[in-house]
Structures are given as C-alpha cells and as structure tokens.
Scaffold this motif. Sequence first.
Motif, mmCIF file in Angstrom:
data_model
loop_
_atom_site.group_PDB
_atom_site.id
_atom_site.type_symbol
_atom_site.label_atom_id
_atom_site.label_comp_id
_atom_site.label_asym_id
_atom_site.label_seq_id
_atom_site.Cartn_x
_atom_site.Cartn_y
_atom_site.Cartn_z
ATOM 1 N N VAL A 18 0.847 -1.197 0.000
ATOM 2 C CA VAL A 18 0.000 0.000 0.000
ATOM 3 C C VAL A 18 0.887 1.254 0.000
ATOM 4 C CG1 VAL A 18 -1.851 1.238 1.156
ATOM 5 C CG2 VAL A 18 -1.756 -1.255 1.289
ATOM 6 N N GLU A 19 1.018 1.865 -1.154
ATOM 7 C CA GLU A 19 1.905 3.022 -1.293
ATOM 8 C C GLU A 19 1.190 4.355 -1.120
ATOM 9 O OE1 GLU A 19 5.299 2.028 -4.329
ATOM 10 O OE2 GLU A 19 3.360 1.624 -5.273
ATOM 11 N N SER A 20 -0.138 4.343 -1.066
ATOM 12 C CA SER A 20 -0.888 5.597 -0.987
ATOM 13 C C SER A 20 -2.317 5.295 -0.542
ATOM 14 C CB SER A 20 -0.928 6.279 -2.358
ATOM 15 O OG SER A 20 -1.700 5.501 -3.273
ATOM 16 N N PRO A 21 -3.054 6.316 -0.101
ATOM 17 C CA PRO A 21 -4.478 6.109 0.187
ATOM 18 C C PRO A 21 -5.243 5.577 -1.025
ATOM 19 C CG PRO A 21 -3.749 8.152 1.184
ATOM 20 C CD PRO A 21 -2.611 7.666 0.319
ATOM 21 N N ASP A 22 -4.837 6.007 -2.215
ATOM 22 C CA ASP A 22 -5.531 5.548 -3.413
ATOM 23 C C ASP A 22 -5.409 4.037 -3.594
ATOM 24 O OD1 ASP A 22 -6.987 6.269 -5.923
ATOM 25 O OD2 ASP A 22 -5.207 5.379 -6.855
ATOM 26 N N ASP A 23 -4.275 3.461 -3.173
ATOM 27 C CA ASP A 23 -4.130 2.004 -3.235
ATOM 28 C C ASP A 23 -5.183 1.319 -2.360
ATOM 29 O OD1 ASP A 23 -2.080 1.663 -5.054
ATOM 30 O OD2 ASP A 23 -0.493 1.746 -3.549
ATOM 31 N N LEU A 24 -5.464 1.894 -1.200
ATOM 32 C CA LEU A 24 -6.475 1.318 -0.315
ATOM 33 C C LEU A 24 -7.874 1.474 -0.897
ATOM 34 C CD1 LEU A 24 -5.027 2.528 3.099
ATOM 35 C CD2 LEU A 24 -5.237 0.149 2.352
ATOM 36 N N VAL A 25 -8.134 2.604 -1.552
ATOM 37 C CA VAL A 25 -9.428 2.813 -2.198
ATOM 38 C C VAL A 25 -9.623 1.791 -3.319
ATOM 39 C CG1 VAL A 25 -10.790 4.408 -3.595
ATOM 40 C CG2 VAL A 25 -9.549 5.260 -1.594
ATOM 41 N N MET A 26 -8.580 1.602 -4.127
ATOM 42 C CA MET A 26 -8.670 0.624 -5.214
ATOM 43 C C MET A 26 -8.829 -0.793 -4.670
ATOM 44 S SD MET A 26 -8.763 2.211 -8.042
ATOM 45 C CE MET A 26 -8.430 0.908 -9.228
ATOM 46 N N LYS A 27 -8.181 -1.086 -3.570
ATOM 47 C CA LYS A 27 -8.362 -2.372 -2.894
ATOM 48 C C LYS A 27 -9.828 -2.578 -2.524
ATOM 49 C CE LYS A 27 -7.637 -4.110 1.783
ATOM 50 N NZ LYS A 27 -7.001 -3.830 3.088
ATOM 51 N N ASN A 28 -10.457 -1.565 -1.934
ATOM 52 C CA ASN A 28 -11.865 -1.666 -1.545
ATOM 53 C C ASN A 28 -12.758 -1.884 -2.757
ATOM 54 O OD1 ASN A 28 -11.633 0.840 1.098
ATOM 55 N ND2 ASN A 28 -11.150 -1.320 1.131
ATOM 56 N N ARG A 29 -12.485 -1.179 -3.843
ATOM 57 C CA ARG A 29 -13.287 -1.352 -5.052
ATOM 58 C C ARG A 29 -13.138 -2.765 -5.608
ATOM 59 N NH1 ARG A 29 -11.729 4.524 -7.776
ATOM 60 N NH2 ARG A 29 -13.097 5.782 -6.427
ATOM 61 N N MET A 30 -11.910 -3.268 -5.575
ATOM 62 C CA MET A 30 -11.668 -4.636 -6.038
ATOM 63 C C MET A 30 -12.395 -5.634 -5.146
ATOM 64 S SD MET A 30 -8.040 -6.710 -6.262
ATOM 65 C CE MET A 30 -7.737 -6.496 -4.498
ATOM 66 N N GLN A 31 -12.363 -5.415 -3.832
ATOM 67 C CA GLN A 31 -13.036 -6.332 -2.911
ATOM 68 C C GLN A 31 -14.540 -6.361 -3.153
ATOM 69 O OE1 GLN A 31 -11.289 -4.406 0.524
ATOM 70 N NE2 GLN A 31 -10.138 -6.237 1.066
ATOM 71 N N SER B 296 -10.124 4.416 4.049
ATOM 72 C CA SER B 296 -9.021 4.335 3.088
ATOM 73 C C SER B 296 -8.584 5.721 2.645
ATOM 74 C CB SER B 296 -9.446 3.490 1.884
ATOM 75 O OG SER B 296 -9.698 2.156 2.255
ATOM 76 N N HIS B 297 -9.535 6.586 2.349
ATOM 77 C CA HIS B 297 -9.189 7.961 1.955
ATOM 78 C C HIS B 297 -8.446 8.693 3.070
ATOM 79 C CE1 HIS B 297 -10.885 8.605 -2.013
ATOM 80 N NE2 HIS B 297 -11.984 7.957 -1.670
ATOM 81 N N GLU B 298 -8.749 8.362 4.328
ATOM 82 C CA GLU B 298 -8.127 9.030 5.469
ATOM 83 C C GLU B 298 -6.895 8.287 5.980
ATOM 84 O OE1 GLU B 298 -9.211 12.056 7.054
ATOM 85 O OE2 GLU B 298 -10.152 12.123 5.074
ATOM 86 N N ALA B 299 -6.307 7.446 5.183
ATOM 87 C CA ALA B 299 -5.149 6.653 5.600
ATOM 88 C C ALA B 299 -3.972 7.552 5.985
ATOM 89 C CB ALA B 299 -4.740 5.713 4.481
ATOM 90 N N LYS B 300 -3.156 7.039 6.914
ATOM 91 C CA LYS B 300 -1.985 7.764 7.402
ATOM 92 C C LYS B 300 -0.715 7.000 7.033
ATOM 93 C CE LYS B 300 -4.535 10.816 9.673
ATOM 94 N NZ LYS B 300 -5.870 10.227 9.426
ATOM 95 N N LYS B 301 0.346 7.757 6.791
ATOM 96 C CA LYS B 301 1.624 7.153 6.419
ATOM 97 C C LYS B 301 2.364 6.664 7.656
ATOM 98 C CE LYS B 301 5.531 7.947 3.305
ATOM 99 N NZ LYS B 301 6.194 8.949 2.423
ATOM 100 N N MET B 302 2.891 5.438 7.580
ATOM 101 C CA MET B 302 3.658 4.848 8.671
ATOM 102 C C MET B 302 5.147 5.150 8.493
ATOM 103 S SD MET B 302 1.182 3.440 10.287
ATOM 104 C CE MET B 302 1.978 2.326 11.457
ATOM 105 N N PRO B 303 5.953 5.011 9.562
ATOM 106 C CA PRO B 303 7.396 5.277 9.446
ATOM 107 C C PRO B 303 8.081 4.462 8.351
ATOM 108 C CG PRO B 303 6.788 5.133 11.753
ATOM 109 C CD PRO B 303 5.563 4.749 10.969
#
Length: 503
Positions: A96-109, A366-373
């Motif tokens: 997961v490189e960005s919030p958009d990756d999580l959004v696309m994951k949800n759409r795929m699911q 997913s849109h509100e995702a936060k970046k980890m260290p």
Amino acid sequence: MNAATPSPRKEESAQQRWDRIPVLKTGDDYLASLRGRGTRLFLFGELIDEPADHPIIKPSINALRASYDLAIDDPELATAWSPLINDRVNRFLHIVESPDDLVMKNRMQRRMGQITGTCFQRCTGLDTISVLHSITYEIDEKHGTHYHQRYLDFLKEAQRKNILIAAGMTDPKGDRSKRPAEQSDPDMFMRVTRRTDKGIYVKGVKAHMTGGWNQHWICVMPTMNLTEADRDYAVVGMIPGDAEGITYIYGRQSCDTRAMEGGEIDQGNAQYGGQEVLVYFDDVFIPHEHVLMDGEYEFAQDMVARFTAYHRASYVCKTGLGDVLVGAAASIAEYNGLEKVSHIRDKLVEMVHLNETIYSSGIASSHEAKKMPSGIYMNDAMLSNVCKHNVTRFPYEISRLAQDLAGGIMVTMPSEQDLENEEAGEIIRRFLKGREDIPTEDRMRILRLIENMTLGRNAVGYLTESMHGAGSPQAQRIQILRGMEVDKKKWHARKLAGIRQEA
C-alpha cells in the motif's frame, strides 16, 4: 527418523521451498498448483487423497480462482505496479503506497464479492503483508534485527510467483482467563518449541483459518498482546501450505453436503463458496529467512491493532455480497409480479441504504489513511472499526428483508430431484410458478440463492463471518472507545456553551 535427524523435506531451505512453486498466471495455473501437494486434510472423518477435486472444497477454490481471472479481465482494477519487481502484480500482493491504493483495494473487494457472492478468502493475506511492512521495519529499528529485508525478499518472490498467502492468527486460547504461558496445555497458543542454526520449530493450532488449505503459504502470527513471560509465543513466520507436520481439518458449513447430491439448483450458488479449516502445526520448521518475529513480544499488540485497522476496512467486501442479495430480492419480487408495490420498493431502498453505509465508512477509512514510518499507508483506525461494526449488524437486516421478500417458500420448497421427477416435477412446475412469463425453475433458483446467502453455505461468509471475523462486535467497541476523543468533544461543547476552560 527421530527429532534429532529430521527428514530432508522437514528442514527445506527458503530457496528449496520457493523452487517447488511454479509461476502462476491464470486461474488454470492456480488450480494445477493445488494438485499433488500431498497435504493431510480430514473431512467428515476421512483423510482426503486429493482435496482439490472434492465437491465440497471445489467451490472455495473457484472463489480464489476468480481473483486470478479478474486480474486478467480488469487489470486496472485488480493489478498494480510493484516497485519491488518493476512489474504489474495482482493487487492482492501489492504494498500500500498511498491512500488511493487502499481505495482501489476496496473497489476490487466489492467487485470480487459481486462476482462470487461469498468469501473469496484473499483479504486476510493482503492485510497480513500490509501490516508486516511497518512492524518488521519498527522491530529492526529497535532491536537491530533483519526482519524487514527478509519480509521484502519474501514479498518479491510472492509477487514473481503470483501466489496466495493465508493468515494464521486465531489461536484456540484455551482458558481465556489465563495468558499463553499460563495455559495447562502450552500449545493452546502457537509457540516456538526449539531453535537451531537453520531456523525455528513451531507448534500449535490456528483456528477457522479462512481459505487455509487453498493457499500456497500460511503466515502464522500472534493473536493478542503478549508479555515477557510469553516470549516464545511472539512468533511470525511464513510456512508453505504443504510443509511437513501440518494437518488440516475441514470446517463444516450449513447445507454443505448439498454439493455432493448432484445438480446445482439446491446449492443456491453451486460455483462459489468459502472455506475455513482448523490447522495443526506439529513442530513445523521455519528457516531463518522466513522468520519475521521471534521473541519481540512488545510488538504483538501493535501488530494485532494494525492488522485489524486494515482488515476491518476490508469488510467492504460484504457490500459486493449485499449487491447480489439486493439483486436476488428484487428478482424474486419481479418474478412474483410485485416489483411495483410501494412497500416492496421501500424494503429494497432500505437494503441498498444499509449496504452503501457499510461501503461509505470503509472507503472513507481508506481515503483518510496515514503514512507509517516504514513508508506504507494504513487505514484510519476509527473509521475502519466503524465499518466493521456496521458489518456486524447491517447484513443481518439486509438478509431479514431479503427473506421477507422471498416468502416462506424459500425454506419449504421441494428439492431439485423432485423437480426432475416426471410426476412430481409436473406438479411443481405448475404450482410454484409466479408470473406466467417466468419459468418456475428460474424462480426456484433465485429462492435457493437467497436461502444460500442467508441460511445456507454462504451465510457463513455473509453473516457469521461478518459478526466474528476480524474480531467480534465488542472488539470494535473497545477500539472506538479508545479513539473517540471525548475530552476534545467536551471542550468544543463547553466552548460553545460559554463555559470558561483552558485552551
């Protein structure tokens, strides 16, 4: 051979384990990869020679096959560019490189739920590789270990081979009032039994593992926060699904033996199904290259919390199943000639409203995702828990409304065998007809689908899994309590009320 002289297969190296797995490109490749593995799987008290060909198991394999097919049919949705291997990979193996990756994951699911109408068994694996990115990085930062590079090396091979990963998290737990190290049976939680210069051995059970037999690798990991006394239970490792020492016991599902009766109408959804297995690990070897935690107990709680942040948002997959159930309810209303009746329409609207409420909270997290260290992004934990808490309730109401529209005939209807009988079938086709222009068989098929999703085999994936998967309702309420920031909310209220308070 005794424990001191393990068989050559027992202590295979990491490379030997990868060499046994071919590169998979298509759904046919995936099916071929499951055959001839020599695994030990019990079903109905029998050791199954070739599980891939068993009629009860086949539908769950088909559901995973659909993830390969979707990547070919819709690569924009179901694949992503991987910087690890500089190539496109299945999105179920993507970092997961960005919030958009999580959004696309949800759409795929959601799309996978629409295609299969069941649990397609890949979300836990994706959420596992997601959480391990940040956890291995942070363990290395604190302890100077090399877990993160091991993780990246494993993921590169997983992406190149295009394989499946199951998540082994839930332990039997035994006496819930006692911690892992306090149990009278030490194997109630998975633990390291010994360490060698080549790797470690683990023993224990992982319960109701989603799609466990159908996948090529199993990632075992802790199920709860641990203390120093539980150090041997703080283990994360990647294990091939056909490793020596693993025994699978297949879980029963409602109406599962209908798959062995012949025909397909009574199954409701004959093509796709879910799978849960009880998996016993009897001193299974993990080479050092595939050990991603060994004794770093203080990271267990963070790992579980982050996994649930990913996985509870993954329950947007249930909206795909909800789409199918809304379609089935609307179809039976139409077949009965009632599609224009106002209260029928109102019930369909309520079903859609509840379904989209689940989706909105999940995709918002997913849109509100936060970046980890480590550089990876993680879902907003509050919204993810709200999504999953909605899932513990709304599919039950959606199912109730679908049953309301279906009518009692859904559970009292004669069998497919009766339909095919010359004498009984004539009576059934005449008197179970709805609208004159709709074949009786079509009406029966839709009714069986509603039964399948709300009472039968796929109610496991739509209802009970929605209740208990990724933690039962109270687990989400605890996380919501921890993140609700009541003091901030009180400050805003008191400020508007004109009450003096410190800034």
